[in-house]
Design an enzyme around this catalytic site. Structure first.
Site, PDB file in Angstrom:
ATOM      1  N   PHE A  15      34.912  43.421  34.239  1.00 51.22           N
ATOM      2  CA  PHE A  15      34.557  44.592  34.479  1.00 51.22           C
ATOM      3  C   PHE A  15      35.292  45.812  34.433  1.00 51.22           C
ATOM      4  O   PHE A  15      35.222  47.056  34.390  1.00 51.22           O
ATOM      5  CB  PHE A  15      33.473  44.741  35.934  1.00 51.22           C
ATOM      6  CG  PHE A  15      32.893  45.856  36.286  1.00 51.22           C
ATOM      7  CD1 PHE A  15      31.904  46.436  36.263  1.00 51.22           C
ATOM      8  CD2 PHE A  15      33.919  46.453  37.453  1.00 51.22           C
ATOM      9  CE1 PHE A  15      31.762  47.535  36.705  1.00 51.22           C
ATOM     10  CE2 PHE A  15      33.792  47.677  37.958  1.00 51.22           C
ATOM     11  CZ  PHE A  15      32.453  48.107  37.571  1.00 51.22           C
ATOM     12  N   SER A  16      36.617  45.499  34.965  1.00 47.44           N
ATOM     13  CA  SER A  16      37.604  46.407  35.574  1.00 47.44           C
ATOM     14  C   SER A  16      37.961  47.138  34.405  1.00 47.44           C
ATOM     15  O   SER A  16      38.212  48.511  34.444  1.00 47.44           O
ATOM     16  CB  SER A  16      38.828  45.682  36.072  1.00 47.44           C
ATOM     17  OG  SER A  16      38.403  44.896  37.268  1.00 47.44           O
ATOM     18  N   LYS A  64      44.568  33.763  41.739  1.00 48.60           N
ATOM     19  CA  LYS A  64      44.461  34.754  42.891  1.00 48.60           C
ATOM     20  C   LYS A  64      45.487  33.945  43.956  1.00 48.60           C
ATOM     21  O   LYS A  64      46.095  34.633  44.884  1.00 48.60           O
ATOM     22  CB  LYS A  64      43.153  34.848  43.461  1.00 48.60           C
ATOM     23  CG  LYS A  64      42.105  35.905  42.629  1.00 48.60           C
ATOM     24  CD  LYS A  64      41.004  35.852  43.344  1.00 48.60           C
ATOM     25  CE  LYS A  64      40.094  36.971  42.405  1.00 48.60           C
ATOM     26  NZ  LYS A  64      38.989  37.109  43.251  1.00 48.60           N
ATOM     27  N   ASN A  85      44.359  39.573  45.077  1.00 44.80           N
ATOM     28  CA  ASN A  85      43.631  40.068  43.829  1.00 44.80           C
ATOM     29  C   ASN A  85      44.133  41.350  43.470  1.00 44.80           C
ATOM     30  O   ASN A  85      43.562  41.950  42.136  1.00 44.80           O
ATOM     31  CB  ASN A  85      42.174  40.018  44.111  1.00 44.80           C
ATOM     32  CG  ASN A  85      41.740  41.258  44.912  1.00 44.80           C
ATOM     33  OD1 ASN A  85      42.259  41.543  45.924  1.00 44.80           O
ATOM     34  ND2 ASN A  85      40.673  42.107  44.467  1.00 44.80           N
ATOM     35  N   ALA A 133      38.374  33.588  45.712  1.00 49.13           N
ATOM     36  CA  ALA A 133      37.442  34.577  46.340  1.00 49.13           C
ATOM     37  C   ALA A 133      36.537  33.942  47.392  1.00 49.13           C
ATOM     38  O   ALA A 133      36.499  34.636  48.239  1.00 49.13           O
ATOM     39  CB  ALA A 133      36.350  34.672  45.019  1.00 49.13           C
ATOM     40  N   TYR A 210      27.852  39.465  38.694  1.00 51.04           N
ATOM     41  CA  TYR A 210      27.015  40.737  38.724  1.00 51.04           C
ATOM     42  C   TYR A 210      26.676  40.705  37.157  1.00 51.04           C
ATOM     43  O   TYR A 210      25.995  41.773  36.821  1.00 51.04           O
ATOM     44  CB  TYR A 210      28.018  42.039  38.914  1.00 51.04           C
ATOM     45  CG  TYR A 210      29.242  41.943  38.066  1.00 51.04           C
ATOM     46  CD1 TYR A 210      29.465  42.415  36.748  1.00 51.04           C
ATOM     47  CD2 TYR A 210      30.479  41.379  38.814  1.00 51.04           C
ATOM     48  CE1 TYR A 210      30.540  42.360  36.191  1.00 51.04           C
ATOM     49  CE2 TYR A 210      31.723  41.162  37.979  1.00 51.04           C
ATOM     50  CZ  TYR A 210      31.800  41.829  36.679  1.00 51.04           C
ATOM     51  OH  TYR A 210      32.777  41.598  36.212  1.00 51.04           O
ATOM     52  N   GLY A 231      27.076  40.892  43.238  1.00 52.51           N
ATOM     53  CA  GLY A 231      28.198  41.398  43.559  1.00 52.51           C
ATOM     54  C   GLY A 231      28.818  42.713  43.019  1.00 52.51           C
ATOM     55  O   GLY A 231      29.749  42.786  43.116  1.00 52.51           O
TER      56      GLY A 231
END
Length: 248
Positions: A15-16, A64, A85, A133, A210, A231
Site C-alpha cells: 500500500f505504501s 522486520k 518496520n 507484526a 486491508y 487493518g
C-alpha cells in the site's frame, strides 16, 4: 529530491508507494517513494550505499526482525517488541550513513483498536501468527492489560497450534487478531482455522489485512455478531507516524 521506499519480498501488495506518492503530489513535497524488493536481507547494505538520496524506508515481510542486526541504533520500544518496520537514514559528517530503527506498527495498531476494547469482555487475546507484526500487536495489547497467546501452524515454545483452539478457549479469549497473510487478495476464500460458531457479540476480530476490505475471517466473525475491523486505519496511522519520524 528526497527518496523513500519499502523493502521486503514480495511487494506486489504494498500500500505504501501509492499512499506516499499521492501524499507527495498533493502536498507538493519534492520526494519519491519506491519499492525495493530484496531477495535477501544482506542486500539492504548495498541499497543504502548506492542510493545516496535515500532518507528512509519501511520494512515488511519477511525482514522486520532480520533488519535489526544491520542498524546502528534501535528505539527502546522497537527493541522491546523485537521488530522494526521503519528505518531513518541520516548522513554523518564523515560521510557515513547512520541507520536508526523504529516500530510504527505498534503506534498504528494501538490507536486503531483502543476505542473497540471493552474491559468487561476483552481480557485475553489470541494472536494469529508469530512474525514481526504479531510482536508489535502483542506488545500493544499487553500495554492495555490483556493476556496474549500466540497461535502458529507449527509447534513452537509459548504458542499453541490451530487445532488447539476450542470453543472453550474462545470463551476466554475474546479478542482475536489475524497477523498472517491468510485471506489476503487474491486468496479471498481462505481464512484461519477457527471454531467460528463459538464466536459471540462479545468477541472482537481484528485483521491486519486491508485488501480485501472484509476478509473471510471478518465475514465469519460478523455473521456471529462479533465486532470486526480491518487493518486500513492501522496502516494509515503508522504511515503518518513514520513520516513524522523521518522528518524530525
Amino acid at each position: 529530491m528526497k527518496r523513500y521506499g519499502i523493502i521486503g519480498t514480495p511487494l506486489g501488495h504494498s500500500f505504501s508507494p501509492g499512499y506516499f506518492n499521492e501524499k507527495f503530489h498533493n502536498e507538493d513535497i519534492d520526494a519519491i517513494y519506491e519499492k525495493y524488493e530484496l531477495p535477501v536481507i544482506t542486500d539492504v547494505m548495498g541499497l543504502v550505499k548506492y542510493t545516496p538520496d535515500l532518507c528512509g524506508f519501511n520494512v515488511t515481510i519477511p525482514y522486520k526482525e532480520k533488519i535489526m542486526s544491520f542498524l546502528d541504533i534501535v528505539s527502546p520500544e522497537a527493541r522491546a517488541i523485537g521488530a522494526v518496520n521503519l528505518v531513518k537514514i541520516t548522513n554523518k559528517e564523515n560521510g557515513e550513513r547512520f541507520l536508526e530503527g523504529h516500530n510504527t506498527d505498534v503506534i498504528g495498531f494501538t490507536r486503531s483498536i483502543q476505542s473497540l476494547l471493552n474491559p468487561l469482555y476483552h481480557k485475553r487475546a489470541l494472536i494469529l501468527g508469530t512474525g514481526g507484526a504479531s510482536k508489535a500487536v502483542g506488545y500493544a495489547l499487553r500495554q492495555f492489560g490483556l493476556d496474549t497467546l500466540l497461535v502458529s501452524r507449527y509447534h513452537k515454545n509459548d504458542t499453541i497450534t490451530y487445532d488447539q483452539i476450542t470453543p472453550e478457549l474462545l470463551a476466554d479469549y475474546t479478542v482475536i487478531v489475524n497477523c498472517t497473510p491468510c485471506g489476503m487478495s487474491p486468496h479471498f476464500d481462505e481464512c484461519p482455522s477457527l471454531p467460528y460458531s463459538a464466536l459471540t457479540s462479545h468477541h472482537l476480530l481484528y485483521d491486519l489485512i486491508y485488501n480485501p476490505d472484509e476478509t473471510l475471517f471478518l465475514k465469519k466473525g460478523r455473521a456471529q455478531g462479533a465486532i470486526t475491523k480491518n487493518g486500513l486505519e492501522m496502516l494509515l496511522l503508522q504511515a503518518e507516524a513514520g513520516w513524522e519520524i523521518w522528518n524530525k
